[in-house]
Structures are given as structure tokens and as C-alpha cells.
Design an enzyme around this catalytic site. Structure first.
Site, mmCIF file in Angstrom:
data_model
loop_
_atom_site.group_PDB
_atom_site.id
_atom_site.type_symbol
_atom_site.label_atom_id
_atom_site.label_comp_id
_atom_site.label_asym_id
_atom_site.label_seq_id
_atom_site.Cartn_x
_atom_site.Cartn_y
_atom_site.Cartn_z
ATOM 1 N N GLY A 29 0.877 -1.170 0.000
ATOM 2 C CA GLY A 29 0.000 0.000 0.000
ATOM 3 C C GLY A 29 0.910 1.214 0.000
ATOM 4 O O GLY A 29 2.109 1.085 0.253
ATOM 5 N N GLY A 34 5.260 7.096 1.419
ATOM 6 C CA GLY A 34 5.772 6.182 0.391
ATOM 7 C C GLY A 34 5.212 4.792 0.574
ATOM 8 O O GLY A 34 4.350 4.564 1.423
ATOM 9 N N VAL A 36 4.627 0.818 1.440
ATOM 10 C CA VAL A 36 4.929 -0.137 2.514
ATOM 11 C C VAL A 36 5.263 -1.461 1.825
ATOM 12 O O VAL A 36 4.558 -1.876 0.904
ATOM 13 C CB VAL A 36 3.718 -0.277 3.467
ATOM 14 C CG1 VAL A 36 3.939 -1.379 4.483
ATOM 15 C CG2 VAL A 36 3.453 1.042 4.179
ATOM 16 N N LYS A 51 7.648 -0.324 6.759
ATOM 17 C CA LYS A 51 7.299 1.061 6.406
ATOM 18 C C LYS A 51 8.571 1.906 6.537
ATOM 19 O O LYS A 51 9.248 1.847 7.563
ATOM 20 C CB LYS A 51 6.203 1.571 7.346
ATOM 21 C CG LYS A 51 5.831 3.035 7.117
ATOM 22 C CD LYS A 51 4.578 3.411 7.916
ATOM 23 C CE LYS A 51 4.279 4.906 7.800
ATOM 24 N NZ LYS A 51 3.016 5.283 8.441
ATOM 25 N N ASP A 148 -6.134 10.063 13.042
ATOM 26 C CA ASP A 148 -6.155 9.741 11.611
ATOM 27 C C ASP A 148 -6.992 8.476 11.406
ATOM 28 O O ASP A 148 -6.630 7.603 10.613
ATOM 29 C CB ASP A 148 -4.719 9.546 11.119
ATOM 30 C CG ASP A 148 -4.584 9.755 9.609
ATOM 31 O OD1 ASP A 148 -5.483 10.376 9.021
ATOM 32 O OD2 ASP A 148 -3.577 9.301 9.035
HETATM 33 N N1 ATP Z 1 1.375 -3.636 8.438
HETATM 34 C C1 ATP Z 1 0.880 -3.519 7.218
HETATM 35 N N2 ATP Z 1 0.591 -4.601 6.480
HETATM 36 C C2 ATP Z 1 0.075 -4.465 5.233
HETATM 37 N N3 ATP Z 1 -0.172 -3.301 4.628
HETATM 38 C C3 ATP Z 1 0.115 -2.187 5.303
HETATM 39 C C4 ATP Z 1 0.659 -2.228 6.633
HETATM 40 N N4 ATP Z 1 0.821 -0.971 7.056
HETATM 41 C C5 ATP Z 1 0.402 -0.184 6.059
HETATM 42 N N5 ATP Z 1 -0.022 -0.892 5.003
HETATM 43 C C6 ATP Z 1 -0.590 -0.365 3.734
HETATM 44 O O1 ATP Z 1 0.117 0.795 3.368
HETATM 45 C C7 ATP Z 1 -0.745 1.947 3.377
HETATM 46 C C8 ATP Z 1 0.013 3.140 3.885
HETATM 47 O O2 ATP Z 1 0.449 2.879 5.200
HETATM 48 P P1 ATP Z 1 0.399 3.987 6.321
HETATM 49 O O3 ATP Z 1 -1.004 4.487 6.417
HETATM 50 O O4 ATP Z 1 1.024 3.483 7.560
HETATM 51 O O5 ATP Z 1 1.356 5.063 5.631
HETATM 52 P P2 ATP Z 1 1.357 6.637 5.668
HETATM 53 O O6 ATP Z 1 2.421 7.054 4.715
HETATM 54 O O7 ATP Z 1 1.504 7.123 7.070
HETATM 55 O O8 ATP Z 1 -0.087 6.920 5.113
HETATM 56 P P3 ATP Z 1 -1.139 8.075 5.272
HETATM 57 O O9 ATP Z 1 -1.065 8.747 3.956
HETATM 58 O O10 ATP Z 1 -2.444 7.369 5.478
HETATM 59 O O11 ATP Z 1 -0.773 8.943 6.430
HETATM 60 C C9 ATP Z 1 -1.939 1.551 4.241
HETATM 61 O O12 ATP Z 1 -3.105 2.251 3.888
HETATM 62 C C10 ATP Z 1 -2.042 0.051 3.937
HETATM 63 O O13 ATP Z 1 -2.746 -0.167 2.744
#
Ligand code: ATP
Length: 473
Positions: A29, A34, A36, A51, A148
Site C-alpha cells: 500500500g 511512500g 509499505v 514502512k 487519523d
Molecule cells: N502492516 C501492514 N501490512 C500491510 N499493509 C500495510 C501495513 N501498514 C500499512 N499498510 C498499507 O500501506 C498503506 C500506507 O500505510 P500507512 O497508512 O502506515 O502510511 P502513511 O504514509 O503514514 O499513510 P497516510 O497517507 O495514510 O498517512 C496503508 O493504507 C495500507 O494499505
């Protein structure tokens, strides 16, 4: 539940590749920070999600918050963190990055999963809600607000029917000591208070003191939960715009509806939904945060503890329309962003560097005095810091028509300006959210950009900043 509350998680400084095979190409995702990725631990063969975030104070805060909450059955586990110098393709040099080793959640995001479940009933909705509520209860009991709460951050462990759902992404989580935020320090407030406060603030800008207190981040989490539960039960959001052009952003008519708590339970989807389910929604989507249901009341509510009817819900039907679901998700995301109180106030600029005409004048007079009243032509105001300049360039690309450029050239100019702004100021949540709202993926925009909306959002951001800079210290 394990408790990491008193422990600080120290990142390992060895290379992650010593212990894990990271698949840099497979993306689970993508969020603001960026993609994950998936990794396999060599010693056990177990799979994890990785991540990667740039090593900045905000990322360190995310890790600390996540670490404190990790260990709960409905919070995605954070196992360890690495601090490595990494250079990704297209980057001119390496950067210190933090790599979070997370529990792999292989079952997809909340609404996506439900869109596939054609036998989704009210009983399933209650069971799902209970799991999310338990995660939030855990956070709130630790005095942490997530800030969030949205369907993209609620992930299923696997694709089995019994799979638990868990909360992830602590990027905006913060210790919520119940600070009352006052309008002079916050351009955004808890919704719908946020909207009311903005209106009052505009009216009262000249007289600084506004006495009534505003509310806490935890009540925003409860509001978000209310919206998520409403959507779980029917498939569409409680507040929406009458104008199709702004289905993904909060416009005037929608602001009015949120402020007045004007939503309804349309007969067609809601007539078979039980009264206790509607009761929960009403108590969570309650305009007054003091009246709004707390997490403790939610987990004890009869809907989550007594027999729930096994009535089929219409939600999967609406959710399986991809465009509808994307609008719903984008709208909720915009809603959550508006509710967040930015953490800017502590970062007031030193008086010397504030771009404030009165201060500049005063500095000039002082300087002239020091120099024995030698007459100089007045020195120009100090240049704005690079991050302000970069954001102003983006605003110019959005709002000032450049007739000499064709559409493609305008798009390229905008992307270049945005890339510079992100490079200078990626720690600014409002900037990053405004860009994400327009489908910024880190290097370009996925969808058509609403330049007017983006320009206005960034103008508001700079305006908010100027307000803060002008506060007496
Ligand atoms: N532990 C995990 N296992 C599988 N997929 C994950 C995991 N953590 C995150 N993802 C996928 O990656 C995406 C982005 O992760 P996350 O929300 O932690 O990132 P972010 O960059 O902080 O995003 P946001 O734009 O929502 O703030 C999630 O919406 C999910 O689809």
C-alpha cells in the site's frame, strides 16, 4: 496486551538486510511517506511489512506512539525499527531513514474487504465496530489520540472469515493531555466545532480574546468512529455535498451540515437497521463534544454487547462501486484532516526572522540607532524562508494563469514546484495532506488536480502561519 509504555524503542543501526530479505518491488500500500513493503526474516522465514520514513522528529514521534500502543490484539504490532542510510532510485544522495518492522496485514483495508462480502450483516458490522472500538479504547486509556482514524488505516490480518481487524499508521498520533486549544493558536478545531470556531475567529480577528474553550483530540477520534460506523451500516457517508464537483472535499453546504449535525438515515438503507445501531451513530455524530459518546460508553453500549439482528446490509452494494468508494474515502480523509489541530504553536519563529512589517520597521530603527543615527536607505525585509517561497511558487502555479504555457507544460511546472515544496517542508502536515487530497503520490499526481482547491488550501496554510507569527510571545 503487552505494555511498552515506559520503554523507549531504540532503532537498530545495523543494516536491515543483515536480518531481513526486503522485497523493494512489492508494495502493500502507499501513503504520504511512500510505499509499505514486504520483508522475510531470514532466521524464521516469517513475513513482515516494512514502512520506510525519513528520519525526522515527526517520524520518531510516530514510532514512539506506535510502540506505546503496540501489543494490543487490535493494533498492528510494531516489532523493531532500523535506522539506515538509504538511497532510492531517482535520489541524488542517501538519507537517514527509519524502517518500521510491522506485523504483516494481508487481508486488505476495511471498506475494500466489506465491498467483497455480499453476506455482510448488521451483526458483522457490530463485531467489526467492537474490534475498532477496542483499539481506540486502548489508545485513549494511554492518553493517546490517533487523529487519523480512517478506513485505509484499518487493516485485516488475513483473508479468512475470522481475521481480526487492526489499527495502523500512528503518523498523527499524539499524547492528548486534554489541552484546550484557543482560536488564536489554532486555525483548525474539532469538527463541527472546527467550523464554528473558524467562523467566529474570522469575525473576532480584531479582538484577540475568545473565552470559550475548544475540545480535545480524543473526541475527534470518536467523531471519526461515528462516520466510519455510519458508512459500515449503509455504504455512503453521513455528510455529503450537493455539488458533484466537490464530492471529495468539504464545501460550504457540507460545512453547514456538519456544523448543524444535519444528516439523516435514508429509509431505503436504514429502515431495517436496528435502533441501538442508530443510537450509537447519533451519540457519536453529536455536535457538542461534551455530549458526544466517549470510548468507554461505546464499548459498553448494548449494540456491541447484546444479540444483534442478522439483517443483510446494503453497504457492500454501494462500496463495490469503485468511484463511490473512492469519493467516500477521500471525503472522510479530508474530514479527518480538517479536524486535526496542527502542532505548530510551539514552533513560533524567533522575532528576528519573522516577516512582519512592524517588526522589520522596529529592527531598522534599532539598527539605525546603534549605528549612530547614520542615515541609510531602509534595508529590504529579510527574504522569506525557502519553504515559504516554495509553497508560494505552488500557489502561483495553481492560481495565476500562465497563458504562455500549454496544459502539459503547466502540469510539469506545477509538479516541479510541488516537488520543491515537499523537499523543503515535508514535515508540514497541512501541506502534505493538501497534496494527498489531490492524489499526490510522492512524484506526481494520480488524478486530475483541482488547482483552485489546492491553491486556496495553501493560501490558507500560509495565512494561518502569518497569524501565528504575529502573536505576542
Ligand atoms: N502492516 C501492514 N501490512 C500491510 N499493509 C500495510 C501495513 N501498514 C500499512 N499498510 C498499507 O500501506 C498503506 C500506507 O500505510 P500507512 O497508512 O502506515 O502510511 P502513511 O504514509 O503514514 O499513510 P497516510 O497517507 O495514510 O498517512 C496503508 O493504507 C495500507 O494499505
Amino acid at each position: 496486551i503487552t505494555m511498552n509504555v515506559d520503554m523507549k524503542l531504540e532503532p537498530k543501526t545495523t543494516s536491515i538486510t543483515d536480518e531481513y530479505d526486503v522485497d523493494w518491488n512489492q508494495k502493500l500500500g502507499t501513503g504520504i511517506s511512500g510505499p509499505v513493503r514486504v520483508a522475510t526474516k531470514r532466521s524464521t522465514g516469517d513475513k513482515y511489512a516494512i514502512k520506510v520514513v525519513v528520519d525526522r522528529p515527526k517520524a520518531q514521534q510516530e514510532i514512539q506512539m506506535h510502540w506505546m500502543c503496540s501489543g494490543h490484539p487490535h493494533v498492528v504490532n510494531l516489532y523493531e525499527v532500523y535506522r539506515n542510510e538509504l538511497q532510492f532510485p531517482g535520489e541524488s544522495e542517501s538519507q537517514s531513514r527509519l524502517l518500521l518492522v510491522l506485523e504483516l496485514m494481508d487481508g486488505g483495508e476495511l471498506f475494500f474487504r466489506i465491498s467483497k462480502q455480499h453476506g455482510f450483516t448488521e451483526r458483522h458490522a457490530a463485531a467489526t465496530t467492537m474490534q475498532i472500538a477496542l483499539a481506540v479504547q486502548h489508545l485513549h486509556s494511554l492518553n493517546i489520540a490517533h487523529r487519523d482514524l480512517k478506513p485505509e488505516n484499518l487493516l485485516y490480518k488475513d483473508s479468512s472469515d475470522e481475521s481480526p481487524i487492526k489499527l495502523c499508521d500512528f503518523g498523527f498520533a499524539k499524547l492528548d493531555n486534554g489541552d484546550l486549544m484557543t482560536p488564536q493558536f489554532t486555525p483548525y478545531y474539532v469538527s463541527p466545532q472546527v467550523l464554528e470556531a473558524q467562523r467566529r475567529h474570522r469575525r473576532e480577528r480584531s479582538s484577540v480574546s475568545v473565552s470559550s474553550p475548544y475540545t480535545y483530540d480524543k473526541s475527534c477520534d470518536m467523531w471519526s468512529l461515528g462516520v466510519i460506523i455510519y458508512i459500515l451500516l449503509c455504504g455512503y457517508p453521513p455528510f455529503y455535498s450537493e455539488h458533484p464537483s466537490s464530492r471529495r472535499a468539504i464545501d460550504r453546504s457540507m460545512r453547514r451540515k456538519i456544523m448543524n449535525g444535519t444528516y439523516n438515515f435514508p429509509e431505503r438503507e436504514w429502515e431495517r437497521v436496528s435502533e441501538p445501531a442508530k443510537d450509537i451513530v447519533r451519540k457519536l455524530l453529536c455536535v457538542d463534544p461534551h455530549e458526544r459518546m466517549s470510548i468507554e460508553d461505546l464499548v459498553q453500549h448494548p449494540w456491541l454487547n447484546e444479540e444483534v439482528p442478522d439483517t443483510l446490509l446494503q453497504s457492500p452494494v454501494f462500496m463495490s462501486n469503485k468511484a463511490n468508494m473512492q469519493d467516500t474515502i477521500a471525503l472522510h480523509s479530508s474530514h479527518v484532516r480538517n479536524m486535526r489541530i496542527p502542532d505548530r504553536p510551539s514552533k513560533l519563529k524567533p522575532v528576528e526572522s519573522a516577516v512582519n512589517p512592524i517588526l522589520v520597521k522596529r529592527q531598522q530603527i534599532m539598527r539605525q540607532g546603534e549605528e549612530g543615527r547614520k542615515m541609510h536607505s531602509p534595508s529590504p525585509p529579510p527574504p522569506p524562508p525557502p519553504y515559504i517561497k516554495a509553497v508560494r511558487d505552488v500557489i502561483a502555479c495553481c492560481l495565476i494563469p500562465k497563458i504562455s504555457l500549454n496544459t502539459e507544460e503547466k502540469k510539469t511546472a506545477l509538479i516541479d514546484a510541488v516537488a520543491r515544496a515537499v523537499k523543503e517542508w515535508s514535515e508540514n502536515e497541512e501541506l502534505m495532506s493538501a497534496l494527498k487530497e489531490q492524489s499526490w503520490n510522492g512524484t506526481s499526481f494520480n488524478d486530475e488536480v483541482n488547482t483552485y482547491e489546492l491553491g486556496c488550501a495553501l493560501k490558507a496554510l500560509l495565512k494561518g502561519l502569518a497569524l501565528l507569527e504575529h502573536q505576542p510571545r
